[in-house]
Design an enzyme around this catalytic site. Structure first.
Site, PDB file in Angstrom:
ATOM      1  N   TYR A   1      -9.497  -4.048  -3.582  1.00 25.62           N
ATOM      2  CA  TYR A   1      -9.249  -4.830  -4.791  1.00 25.62           C
ATOM      3  C   TYR A   1      -8.085  -5.782  -4.610  1.00 25.62           C
ATOM      4  O   TYR A   1      -7.349  -5.718  -3.616  1.00 25.62           O
ATOM      5  CB  TYR A   1      -8.983  -3.906  -5.980  1.00 25.62           C
ATOM      6  CG  TYR A   1      -7.587  -3.298  -6.016  1.00 25.62           C
ATOM      7  CD1 TYR A   1      -7.229  -2.259  -5.163  1.00 25.62           C
ATOM      8  CD2 TYR A   1      -6.613  -3.787  -6.899  1.00 25.62           C
ATOM      9  CE1 TYR A   1      -5.945  -1.713  -5.211  1.00 25.62           C
ATOM     10  CE2 TYR A   1      -5.340  -3.240  -6.943  1.00 25.62           C
ATOM     11  CZ  TYR A   1      -5.013  -2.204  -6.104  1.00 25.62           C
ATOM     12  OH  TYR A   1      -3.756  -1.663  -6.141  1.00 25.62           O
TER      13      TYR A   1
ATOM     14  N   ARG B   1      -6.175 -11.463   2.033  1.00 20.11           N
ATOM     15  CA  ARG B   1      -5.916 -10.021   2.142  1.00 20.11           C
ATOM     16  C   ARG B   1      -7.152  -9.206   1.759  1.00 20.11           C
ATOM     17  O   ARG B   1      -7.454  -8.185   2.372  1.00 20.11           O
ATOM     18  CB  ARG B   1      -4.717  -9.626   1.255  1.00 20.11           C
ATOM     19  CG  ARG B   1      -4.309  -8.177   1.440  1.00 20.11           C
ATOM     20  CD  ARG B   1      -3.031  -7.826   0.718  1.00 20.11           C
ATOM     21  NE  ARG B   1      -3.168  -7.962  -0.723  1.00 20.11           N
ATOM     22  CZ  ARG B   1      -2.150  -7.875  -1.582  1.00 20.11           C
ATOM     23  NH1 ARG B   1      -0.921  -7.682  -1.131  1.00 20.11           N
ATOM     24  NH2 ARG B   1      -2.353  -8.012  -2.880  1.00 20.11           N
TER      25      ARG B   1
ATOM     26  N   ARG C   1     -25.170   9.455  -4.116  1.00 24.22           N
ATOM     27  CA  ARG C   1     -23.951   9.962  -3.487  1.00 24.22           C
ATOM     28  C   ARG C   1     -24.233  10.522  -2.095  1.00 24.22           C
ATOM     29  O   ARG C   1     -25.082  11.398  -1.937  1.00 24.22           O
ATOM     30  CB  ARG C   1     -23.323  11.063  -4.359  1.00 24.22           C
ATOM     31  CG  ARG C   1     -22.001  11.566  -3.805  1.00 24.22           C
ATOM     32  CD  ARG C   1     -21.360  12.600  -4.723  1.00 24.22           C
ATOM     33  NE  ARG C   1     -20.068  13.001  -4.198  1.00 24.22           N
ATOM     34  CZ  ARG C   1     -19.890  13.945  -3.276  1.00 24.22           C
ATOM     35  NH1 ARG C   1     -20.930  14.583  -2.790  1.00 24.22           N
ATOM     36  NH2 ARG C   1     -18.664  14.237  -2.847  1.00 24.22           N
TER      37      ARG C   1
ATOM     38  N   HIS D   1     -21.667  10.770   1.643  1.00 22.36           N
ATOM     39  CA  HIS D   1     -20.441  10.298   2.301  1.00 22.36           C
ATOM     40  C   HIS D   1     -20.739   9.175   3.286  1.00 22.36           C
ATOM     41  O   HIS D   1     -19.963   8.249   3.455  1.00 22.36           O
ATOM     42  CB  HIS D   1     -19.750  11.443   3.050  1.00 22.36           C
ATOM     43  CG  HIS D   1     -19.051  12.411   2.137  1.00 22.36           C
ATOM     44  ND1 HIS D   1     -19.719  13.185   1.223  1.00 22.36           N
ATOM     45  CD2 HIS D   1     -17.736  12.712   2.001  1.00 22.36           C
ATOM     46  CE1 HIS D   1     -18.859  13.936   0.563  1.00 22.36           C
ATOM     47  NE2 HIS D   1     -17.630  13.662   1.014  1.00 22.36           N
TER      48      HIS D   1
ATOM     49  N   LYS E   1      -5.827  -2.451   0.862  1.00 26.35           N
ATOM     50  CA  LYS E   1      -5.685  -2.375  -0.601  1.00 26.35           C
ATOM     51  C   LYS E   1      -6.922  -1.684  -1.172  1.00 26.35           C
ATOM     52  O   LYS E   1      -7.794  -2.292  -1.788  1.00 26.35           O
ATOM     53  CB  LYS E   1      -5.475  -3.775  -1.199  1.00 26.35           C
ATOM     54  CG  LYS E   1      -4.817  -3.738  -2.583  1.00 26.35           C
ATOM     55  CD  LYS E   1      -4.238  -5.079  -2.943  1.00 26.35           C
ATOM     56  CE  LYS E   1      -3.774  -5.178  -4.387  1.00 26.35           C
ATOM     57  NZ  LYS E   1      -2.717  -4.251  -4.780  1.00 26.35           N
TER      58      LYS E   1
ATOM     59  N   GLU F   1       7.414   2.026  -0.055  1.00 24.44           N
ATOM     60  CA  GLU F   1       7.187   0.992  -1.074  1.00 24.44           C
ATOM     61  C   GLU F   1       7.197   1.647  -2.443  1.00 24.44           C
ATOM     62  O   GLU F   1       7.585   2.803  -2.570  1.00 24.44           O
ATOM     63  CB  GLU F   1       5.870   0.263  -0.796  1.00 24.44           C
ATOM     64  CG  GLU F   1       4.646   1.160  -0.790  1.00 24.44           C
ATOM     65  CD  GLU F   1       3.351   0.408  -0.507  1.00 24.44           C
ATOM     66  OE1 GLU F   1       3.286  -0.822  -0.682  1.00 24.44           O
ATOM     67  OE2 GLU F   1       2.370   1.087  -0.127  1.00 24.44           O
TER      68      GLU F   1
ATOM     69  N   LEU G   1       1.570  -1.657   1.799  1.00 23.97           N
ATOM     70  CA  LEU G   1       0.675  -2.784   1.566  1.00 23.97           C
ATOM     71  C   LEU G   1       1.436  -4.072   1.888  1.00 23.97           C
ATOM     72  O   LEU G   1       2.580  -4.231   1.437  1.00 23.97           O
ATOM     73  CB  LEU G   1       0.260  -2.807   0.091  1.00 23.97           C
ATOM     74  CG  LEU G   1      -0.732  -3.916  -0.220  1.00 23.97           C
ATOM     75  CD1 LEU G   1      -2.130  -3.512   0.228  1.00 23.97           C
ATOM     76  CD2 LEU G   1      -0.729  -4.264  -1.693  1.00 23.97           C
TER      77      LEU G   1
HETATM   78  N1  PDD Z   1      -0.211  -3.739  -6.876  1.00 23.33           N
HETATM   79  N2  PDD Z   1       2.290  -2.008  -2.821  1.00 23.33           N
HETATM   80  C1  PDD Z   1       1.370  -1.435  -3.601  1.00 23.33           C
HETATM   81  C2  PDD Z   1       1.023   0.001  -3.366  1.00 23.33           C
HETATM   82  C3  PDD Z   1       0.755  -2.183  -4.626  1.00 23.33           C
HETATM   83  O1  PDD Z   1      -0.195  -1.619  -5.399  1.00 23.33           O
HETATM   84  C4  PDD Z   1       1.148  -3.528  -4.845  1.00 23.33           C
HETATM   85  C5  PDD Z   1       0.524  -4.393  -5.890  1.00 23.33           C
HETATM   86  C6  PDD Z   1       2.128  -4.083  -3.997  1.00 23.33           C
HETATM   87  C7  PDD Z   1       2.596  -5.516  -4.121  1.00 23.33           C
HETATM   88  O2  PDD Z   1       1.643  -6.415  -3.631  1.00 23.33           O
HETATM   89  P1  PDD Z   1       1.507  -7.876  -4.244  1.00 23.33           P
HETATM   90  O3  PDD Z   1       2.853  -8.498  -4.190  1.00 23.33           O
HETATM   91  O4  PDD Z   1       0.542  -8.540  -3.363  1.00 23.33           O
HETATM   92  O5  PDD Z   1       1.012  -7.722  -5.662  1.00 23.33           O
HETATM   93  C8  PDD Z   1       2.667  -3.289  -2.981  1.00 23.33           C
HETATM   94  C9  PDD Z   1      -1.016  -4.470  -7.835  1.00 23.33           C
HETATM   95  C10 PDD Z   1      -0.271  -5.488  -8.604  1.00 23.33           C
HETATM   96  C11 PDD Z   1      -1.783  -3.485  -8.706  1.00 23.33           C
HETATM   97  O6  PDD Z   1      -2.184  -2.476  -8.158  1.00 23.33           O
HETATM   98  O7  PDD Z   1      -1.998  -3.751  -9.883  1.00 23.33           O
END
Ligand code: PDD
Length: 280
Positions: free
Chosen positions: A33, A52, A100, A102, A145, A177, A201
């Site tokens: 996402y 990304r 479903r 895996h 992501k 993070e 991320l």
């Molecule tokens: N999240 N790390 C994680 C685990 C994140 O979920 C996000 C962003 C970031 C920052 O990435 P960026 O600057 O590209 O938004 C780092 C989004 C906003 C969300 O899950 O809603």
């Protein structure tokens, strides 16, 4: 429309959209996402987010059935349909719809595209944040992501229960993070942030902040730092596409940061300028 949901070409208000139960995301979180802010019906940093997304999808073998330009056109078109000029744009691509199992479905099962758009005012970048912390017990694919966000949700819930805005993850002593953001610090004039490996991320906001630091002559050090270094940092940043680039004033109720406000605000101001320029 007040808000909008899109599923493989169907459009409806978010509350009314129905999706097939066999979408693999329901069973496995099998998808990737992106999320970003929209201002004046213009999507901020769309190119970077698409880059990304295709990278994340490639890393788990999902073939996105659109070119980047086609997907950009779909998204640019959808943000025009929502009344509010300030929106949060969220989209995900899931591995498709199949009973479903895996094991991945056969290649002729097409990936599904989901989009939601809702009105959202830009966060005040000058509001200082309170954070808590938690051991980072996530898997080793945090660079993707993916929609597997259970531990991120547990961390965000912990922050909520502690009256905090974000939860800082650490693996042992090393800060990785946030639950839904990247964490960076300023120390002795240097911008320090975790390197983009499989523990974090690669945030788009983080990347923009690095670019800004380089333009402004602020040295950048992409090296892991510890919780102790975070506690002793001159400034601490939480950054994400929806939170923008914000400073931290406390961790578990203990005051931290606030020792290099000029440099910190310079980074924040340049970031906002970039955001507003791109979405004018
Ligand atoms: N999240 N790390 C994680 C685990 C994140 O979920 C996000 C962003 C970031 C920052 O990435 P960026 O600057 O590209 O938004 C780092 C989004 C906003 C969300 O899950 O809603």
């Amino acid at each position: 429309m007040k808000d909008l949901a899109y599923y493989n070409g169907n459009i409806a208000p978010i509350d009314e959209m129905m999706v097939p139960m066999n979408d693999r995301v329901c069973y496995f979180g099998d998808g990737v996402y992106e999320a970003t802010m929209v201002n004046n019906h213009k999507i901020f940093a769309l190119k970077e987010h698409l880059e990304r997304l295709y990278n994340s999808a490639g890393l788990i073998g999902i073939a996105i059935p659109y070119t980047k330009d086609e997907l950009a056109d779909i998204l640019n078109n959808l943000v025009q349909k929502v009344d509010s000029p300030e929106q949060m744009l969220y989209w995900q691509v899931t591995r498709g719809t199949a009973p479903r199992n895996h094991i991945y479905p056969s290649k002729d099962v097409k990936a599904n595209l989901w989009v939601t758009i809702k009105p959202m005012k830009l966060k005040d970048p000058k509001k200082m944040l309170h954070v808590t912390d938690m051991e980072d017990t996530r898997f080793l694919h945090c660079n993707i992501k993916t929609l597997n966000l259970l531990v991120n949700c547990m961390a965000a819930q912990k922050a909520e229960e502690q009256g905090c805005d974000e939860c800082v993850f650490h693996r042992g002593e090393i800060v990785t993070e946030g639950a839904h953001s990247n964490i960076s610090i300023l120390k002795d004039g240097v911008f320090i942030t975790h390197p983009t490996d499989h523990y974090i991320l690669p945030g788009i906001t983080r990347m923009h902040m690095i670019q800004i630091c380089k333009e402004q002559g602020i040295p950048v050090d992409e090296t892991p730092f510890t919780m102790k270094e975070l506690m002793e940092a001159d400034e601490i940043f939480v950054s994400s596409a929806t939170q923008l680039c914000r400073r931290v004033e406390s961790l578990n109720g203990i005051s931290i940061g606030g020792k290099d406000p000029e440099r910190a605000e310079l980074i924040q101001d340049c970031y906002m300028e970039k955001f507003l320029n791109e979405t004018r």
